[in-house]
Design a protein around this motif. Structure first.
Motif, PDB file in Angstrom:
ATOM      1  N   CYS A   1       0.831  -1.207   0.000  1.00  0.00           N
ATOM      2  CA  CYS A   1       0.000   0.000   0.000  1.00  0.00           C
ATOM      3  C   CYS A   1       0.864   1.256   0.000  1.00  0.00           C
ATOM      4  O   CYS A   1       0.570   2.223  -0.704  1.00  0.00           O
ATOM      5  N   LEU A   2       1.947   1.233   0.789  1.00  0.00           N
ATOM      6  CA  LEU A   2       2.835   2.403   0.828  1.00  0.00           C
ATOM      7  C   LEU A   2       3.431   2.682  -0.544  1.00  0.00           C
ATOM      8  O   LEU A   2       3.411   3.811  -1.028  1.00  0.00           O
ATOM      9  N   VAL A   3       3.959   1.617  -1.162  1.00  0.00           N
ATOM     10  CA  VAL A   3       4.584   1.795  -2.482  1.00  0.00           C
ATOM     11  C   VAL A   3       3.558   2.321  -3.485  1.00  0.00           C
ATOM     12  O   VAL A   3       3.817   3.275  -4.225  1.00  0.00           O
ATOM     13  N   CYS A   4       2.372   1.705  -3.476  1.00  0.00           N
ATOM     14  CA  CYS A   4       1.346   2.117  -4.427  1.00  0.00           C
ATOM     15  C   CYS A   4       0.941   3.569  -4.187  1.00  0.00           C
ATOM     16  O   CYS A   4       0.778   4.349  -5.130  1.00  0.00           O
ATOM     17  N   ALA A   5       0.769   3.915  -2.907  1.00  0.00           N
ATOM     18  CA  ALA A   5       0.390   5.290  -2.589  1.00  0.00           C
ATOM     19  C   ALA A   5       1.458   6.253  -3.096  1.00  0.00           C
ATOM     20  O   ALA A   5       1.144   7.308  -3.658  1.00  0.00           O
ATOM     21  N   ALA A   6       2.732   5.875  -2.928  1.00  0.00           N
ATOM     22  CA  ALA A   6       3.823   6.728  -3.400  1.00  0.00           C
ATOM     23  C   ALA A   6       3.758   6.894  -4.913  1.00  0.00           C
ATOM     24  O   ALA A   6       3.826   8.013  -5.440  1.00  0.00           O
TER      25      ALA A   6
ATOM     26  N   ILE B   1       4.198  -7.754 -15.015  1.00  0.00           N
ATOM     27  CA  ILE B   1       5.610  -7.596 -14.652  1.00  0.00           C
ATOM     28  C   ILE B   1       5.760  -7.470 -13.136  1.00  0.00           C
ATOM     29  O   ILE B   1       6.523  -8.206 -12.504  1.00  0.00           O
ATOM     30  N   VAL B   2       5.003  -6.563 -12.547  1.00  0.00           N
ATOM     31  CA  VAL B   2       5.153  -6.317 -11.112  1.00  0.00           C
ATOM     32  C   VAL B   2       4.750  -7.548 -10.303  1.00  0.00           C
ATOM     33  O   VAL B   2       5.435  -7.938  -9.356  1.00  0.00           O
ATOM     34  N   ILE B   3       3.664  -8.186 -10.697  1.00  0.00           N
ATOM     35  CA  ILE B   3       3.205  -9.343  -9.920  1.00  0.00           C
ATOM     36  C   ILE B   3       4.196 -10.495 -10.004  1.00  0.00           C
ATOM     37  O   ILE B   3       4.477 -11.170  -9.009  1.00  0.00           O
ATOM     38  N   SER B   4       4.803 -10.703 -11.187  1.00  0.00           N
ATOM     39  CA  SER B   4       5.783 -11.780 -11.272  1.00  0.00           C
ATOM     40  C   SER B   4       6.998 -11.473 -10.390  1.00  0.00           C
ATOM     41  O   SER B   4       7.653 -12.376  -9.874  1.00  0.00           O
ATOM     42  N   LEU B   5       7.280 -10.188 -10.179  1.00  0.00           N
ATOM     43  CA  LEU B   5       8.407  -9.812  -9.316  1.00  0.00           C
ATOM     44  C   LEU B   5       8.091 -10.009  -7.838  1.00  0.00           C
ATOM     45  O   LEU B   5       8.923 -10.498  -7.070  1.00  0.00           O
ATOM     46  N   ILE B   6       6.888  -9.616  -7.429  1.00  0.00           N
ATOM     47  CA  ILE B   6       6.598  -9.660  -5.997  1.00  0.00           C
ATOM     48  C   ILE B   6       5.987 -10.971  -5.543  1.00  0.00           C
ATOM     49  O   ILE B   6       5.947 -11.252  -4.352  1.00  0.00           O
ATOM     50  N   ALA B   7       5.529 -11.808  -6.498  1.00  0.00           N
ATOM     51  CA  ALA B   7       4.835 -13.045  -6.114  1.00  0.00           C
ATOM     52  C   ALA B   7       5.610 -13.895  -5.098  1.00  0.00           C
ATOM     53  O   ALA B   7       5.009 -14.411  -4.151  1.00  0.00           O
ATOM     54  N   PRO B   8       6.935 -14.082  -5.245  1.00  0.00           N
ATOM     55  CA  PRO B   8       7.647 -14.964  -4.307  1.00  0.00           C
ATOM     56  C   PRO B   8       7.609 -14.482  -2.856  1.00  0.00           C
ATOM     57  O   PRO B   8       7.742 -15.305  -1.960  1.00  0.00           O
ATOM     58  N   VAL B   9       7.447 -13.192  -2.619  1.00  0.00           N
ATOM     59  CA  VAL B   9       7.486 -12.726  -1.236  1.00  0.00           C
ATOM     60  C   VAL B   9       6.110 -12.415  -0.651  1.00  0.00           C
ATOM     61  O   VAL B   9       5.996 -12.068   0.515  1.00  0.00           O
ATOM     62  N   VAL B  10       5.072 -12.545  -1.474  1.00  0.00           N
ATOM     63  CA  VAL B  10       3.741 -12.231  -0.955  1.00  0.00           C
ATOM     64  C   VAL B  10       3.164 -13.452  -0.251  1.00  0.00           C
ATOM     65  O   VAL B  10       3.104 -14.523  -0.831  1.00  0.00           O
ATOM     66  N   PRO B  11       2.741 -13.309   1.008  1.00  0.00           N
ATOM     67  CA  PRO B  11       2.148 -14.446   1.706  1.00  0.00           C
ATOM     68  C   PRO B  11       0.892 -14.912   0.985  1.00  0.00           C
ATOM     69  O   PRO B  11       0.134 -14.098   0.452  1.00  0.00           O
ATOM     70  N   ASP B  12       0.706 -16.210   0.991  1.00  0.00           N
ATOM     71  CA  ASP B  12      -0.358 -16.818   0.204  1.00  0.00           C
ATOM     72  C   ASP B  12      -1.746 -16.244   0.493  1.00  0.00           C
ATOM     73  O   ASP B  12      -2.511 -15.961  -0.411  1.00  0.00           O
ATOM     74  N   LYS B  13      -2.041 -16.056   1.787  1.00  0.00           N
ATOM     75  CA  LYS B  13      -3.411 -15.679   2.157  1.00  0.00           C
ATOM     76  C   LYS B  13      -3.803 -14.286   1.693  1.00  0.00           C
ATOM     77  O   LYS B  13      -4.986 -14.000   1.542  1.00  0.00           O
TER      78      LYS B  13
ATOM     79  N   TYR C   1      -2.636  -8.240  -5.187  1.00  0.00           N
ATOM     80  CA  TYR C   1      -2.740  -8.110  -6.647  1.00  0.00           C
ATOM     81  C   TYR C   1      -3.734  -7.026  -7.022  1.00  0.00           C
ATOM     82  O   TYR C   1      -3.502  -6.231  -7.939  1.00  0.00           O
ATOM     83  N   ILE C   2      -4.867  -7.006  -6.298  1.00  0.00           N
ATOM     84  CA  ILE C   2      -5.892  -6.005  -6.637  1.00  0.00           C
ATOM     85  C   ILE C   2      -5.347  -4.596  -6.428  1.00  0.00           C
ATOM     86  O   ILE C   2      -5.561  -3.709  -7.264  1.00  0.00           O
ATOM     87  N   VAL C   3      -4.602  -4.407  -5.343  1.00  0.00           N
ATOM     88  CA  VAL C   3      -4.035  -3.075  -5.100  1.00  0.00           C
ATOM     89  C   VAL C   3      -3.074  -2.702  -6.235  1.00  0.00           C
ATOM     90  O   VAL C   3      -3.116  -1.583  -6.759  1.00  0.00           O
ATOM     91  N   VAL C   4      -2.226  -3.657  -6.626  1.00  0.00           N
ATOM     92  CA  VAL C   4      -1.271  -3.380  -7.707  1.00  0.00           C
ATOM     93  C   VAL C   4      -2.013  -2.997  -8.990  1.00  0.00           C
ATOM     94  O   VAL C   4      -1.717  -1.981  -9.628  1.00  0.00           O
ATOM     95  N   ILE C   5      -3.025  -3.808  -9.339  1.00  0.00           N
ATOM     96  CA  ILE C   5      -3.768  -3.541 -10.572  1.00  0.00           C
ATOM     97  C   ILE C   5      -4.482  -2.191 -10.496  1.00  0.00           C
ATOM     98  O   ILE C   5      -4.416  -1.375 -11.417  1.00  0.00           O
ATOM     99  N   ALA C   6      -5.121  -1.948  -9.345  1.00  0.00           N
ATOM    100  CA  ALA C   6      -5.865  -0.689  -9.192  1.00  0.00           C
ATOM    101  C   ALA C   6      -4.922   0.512  -9.296  1.00  0.00           C
ATOM    102  O   ALA C   6      -5.289   1.553  -9.851  1.00  0.00           O
ATOM    103  N   THR C   7      -3.693   0.351  -8.788  1.00  0.00           N
ATOM    104  CA  THR C   7      -2.729   1.442  -8.891  1.00  0.00           C
ATOM    105  C   THR C   7      -2.431   1.762 -10.353  1.00  0.00           C
ATOM    106  O   THR C   7      -2.470   2.921 -10.773  1.00  0.00           O
TER     107      THR C   7
END
Lengths: 219, 199, 193
Positions: A18-23, C53-65, C71-77
């Motif tokens: 959220c922080l990164v996105c907000a930035a 691109i972004v999701i493939s980068l962050i997927a390994p560190v995002v907790p499953d639950k 993903y929705i936040v990334v897409i909405a951004t």
């Protein structure tokens, strides 16, 4: 694959994302803020310029509480005398709100009109947006009874789109009525006292119509 | 009178599926059987109305005062996702029978663009219902959202009825499944076009 | 899978519109003309490539639950970034496509690709997948737009070849469903051979 979830890393991860996105959004907004305002202003300027005679200073938008009118702009010449008004007028069309920019001269004649937004049926009512159409051409310097021919006026309606044409006419009527109330004190000879009464009756503006007929012939 | 106009306009004239093209994916996805179609409609009805109220308030009291309306999309989708989750949890605890009826549809609703679409429409568009154009108040927004979702339900149930009959008919191979369904929706939309202009 | 086939599969084998049948709302709503379809396709492709691109980068560190909310936040951004850019530099296009730009957030193609591809594959492959599926989507929308514009207004990319009106129903809502239905039939016939 995805990491195991526990409360701490879930909270951390969501916060970080959220922080990164907000930035990112903050930066984008800061960068695009000005171009967006400029684009909106340019669009407004263009729509006003389209319906007014060339030249002259155009004022800031002035809010109005007249029926169906959100605001208007005043055009004045170098000496500060008012040369025309551009009125943003809204009515209910066939498919939703129909918003026009109507250029009106101080004597109450329509100079030109343009459509700001509409939701009319494509190919039917939406023809009112076509600049070159006969429907739009007739508004240039329109002088006559402000209602469609079907209702006894002088407006040529768009074929098969009487409701849209009526709405368009009503929006113009609203604009003209506003200008008449605005210009009334300085133009007592042209405008008799009664047009200060707004819409429903104002659909027909008799004395007005006769006087400006000649003007139309000149054009 | 005005509320009546809103209702008629939202259900028939501007039907959310047949005229505004919102929520098509679930509309095509779960309209195979009448029973699932009505379950989905109920769930959508519930969520759209609730989501519109919440997003309307958030927009009015948070986003607009702070000049953050550019965050509308992201704020609304998160609120809707959270809301759907909450509804699911509450429903499970409070009314297990209702949960059984609606439960399986709830997760699908987050990505139903009808919900986000109505929420955004309500706060950004001007409406005319007989009178002058204006932004909606909360009361109108609730009625509009509820009526819109009724329209969704109507289209869904009608279409499920048609599809149940289609399934029993001989359809050319290339038309089977979605193509014939889409063409049927097209004809339904043609029928709904007859309502336009009455409000 | 070879790099080239990652791009070409979106056009035919995994065409998002005609085979996967995803993202129906913008497909039907914005294809009133070829140009509108093309613009909508490109807008979606922009979000799809970046989110892949972004999701493939962050997927390994995002907790499953919490992966769906993340993903929705990334897409909405990215959608909001797109909205702001379009308002600033192409206000006319933004106005035409209207509501369907913010609604890219809930376009199932984007979340679908994130779930089905980007969170299991590398950055490079995910970007190519985004380009491929995005191209497929753009192409489908443009084709539907062309058909509806030709039948409905007797024009193609705004160039009118008949005087007067076309068959108006094709520009309106019913035409969208019917054209898509028949194009799907055609696609089935061709692809199954």
């Amino acid at each position: 694959m995805a990491a195991k979830s526990n409360l701490i890393n879930m909270a951390l991860c969501l916060t970080a994302v959220c922080l990164v996105c907000a930035a990112v959004l903050g930066v984008t907004y800061a960068v695009t803020c000005e171009p967006i305002a400029a684009a909106a202003a340019a669009e407004a300027q263009a729509s006003i310029a389209k319906v007014l005679p060339a030249g002259g200073e155009i004022s800031e938008e002035i809010a109005s509480d007249a029926e169906g009118v959100d605001g208007y702009f005043v055009q004045s010449d170098a000496e500060g005398a008012v040369t025309a008004y551009a009125v943003k007028s809204t009515t209910g069309g066939f498919g939703g709100p129909l918003t026009l920019m109507v250029g009106v001269l101080p004597d109450g004649t329509v100079f030109n009109t343009s459509v700001l937004s509409h939701s009319e049926t494509p190919g039917l009512g939406a023809k009112c947006t076509e600049e070159k159409s006969g429907f739009r051409e007739q508004w240039k310097g329109f002088a006559g009874a402000l209602s469609v021919k079907k209702d006894g006026g002088d407006v040529d309606a768009i074929t098969a789109s009487t409701i849209t044409s009526r709405a368009y006419t009503k929006a113009v009527t609203q604009a003209v009525a506003l200008v008449q109330t605005l210009a009334a004190p300085s133009e007592p000879t042209v405008i008799p006292s009664e047009p200060t009464v707004i819409p429903s009756e104002a659909t027909v503006i008799p004395s007005e119509a006769k006087e400006s007929k000649t003007e139309e012939d000149h054009q | 009178m005005e509320f009546l106009l809103i209702i008629i306009s939202a259900i028939f004239v501007n039907n959310i599926v047949l005229a505004q093209f919102l929520g098509i994916c679930p509309f095509l996805g779960v309209s195979n059987k009448l029973s699932t179609a009505s379950g989905m409609s109920l769930a959508v009805c519930f969520v759209i109305t609730l989501a519109t109220v919440v997003t309307y308030l958030i927009n009015k009291f948070l986003l607009v005062p702070f000049g953050l309306t550019f965050l509308q999309t992201i704020a609304f989708i998160l609120v809707i996702a959270a809301l759907v989750q909450t509804v699911e949890i509450v429903l499970k605890k409070v009314s297990p029978s209702l949960y059984q009826a609606l439960g399986i549809f709830l997760p699908l609703i987050t990505t139903n663009c009808a919900v986000l679409g109505v929420a955004i429409n309500v706060v950004t568009k001007e409406f005319t219902f007989g009178g002058a154009a204006h932004m909606m108040g909360l009361g109108e927004a609730v009625v509009y959202a509820f009526a819109t979702s009724l329209g969704y339900g109507l289209a869904m149930v009608l279409f499920a009825g048609i599809r149940e009959h289609l399934a029993m008919n001989e359809v050319p191979k290339a038309f089977r499944g979605l193509p014939i369904a889409l063409i049927s929706v097209g004809i339904m939309a043609l029928a709904f076009l007859g309502f336009s202009g009455i409000v | 899978m070879s790099k080239l086939s990652l791009i070409t599969k979106g056009l035919l084998k995994e065409n998002p519109t005609f085979v996967l049948v995803l993202g129906m709302c913008p497909t039907l709503a914005t294809t009133t003309s070829a140009m509108n379809g093309l613009e909508m396709g490109l807008a979606t492709m922009f979000v799809l490539i970046l989110s892949n691109i972004v999701i493939s980068l962050i997927a390994p560190v995002v907790p499953d639950k919490v992966h769906i909310p993340v993903y929705i936040v990334v897409i909405a951004t990215f959608v909001t970034v797109l909205q702001l850019l379009m308002q600033a530099y192409t206000p006319a296009v933004y106005k035409t496509l209207g509501l369907f730009i913010p609604l890219i957030v809930v376009n199932c193609i984007i979340l679908g690709r994130a779930e089905a591809f980007a969170n299991k594959n590398g950055v490079w492959d995910s970007a190519l997948d985004g380009i491929g599926i995005g191209l497929g989507f753009t192409l489908s929308l443009t084709v539907i737009g062309i058909v509806r514009e030709v039948l409905g207004s007797g024009a193609i990319f705004g160039w009118k070849f008949i005087s007067g009106d076309g068959m108006l129903a094709f520009v309106m809502a019913p035409g969208a469903f019917i054209v898509l239905g028949y194009l799907m039939v055609l696609f089935n016939k061709i692809a199954k051979k």
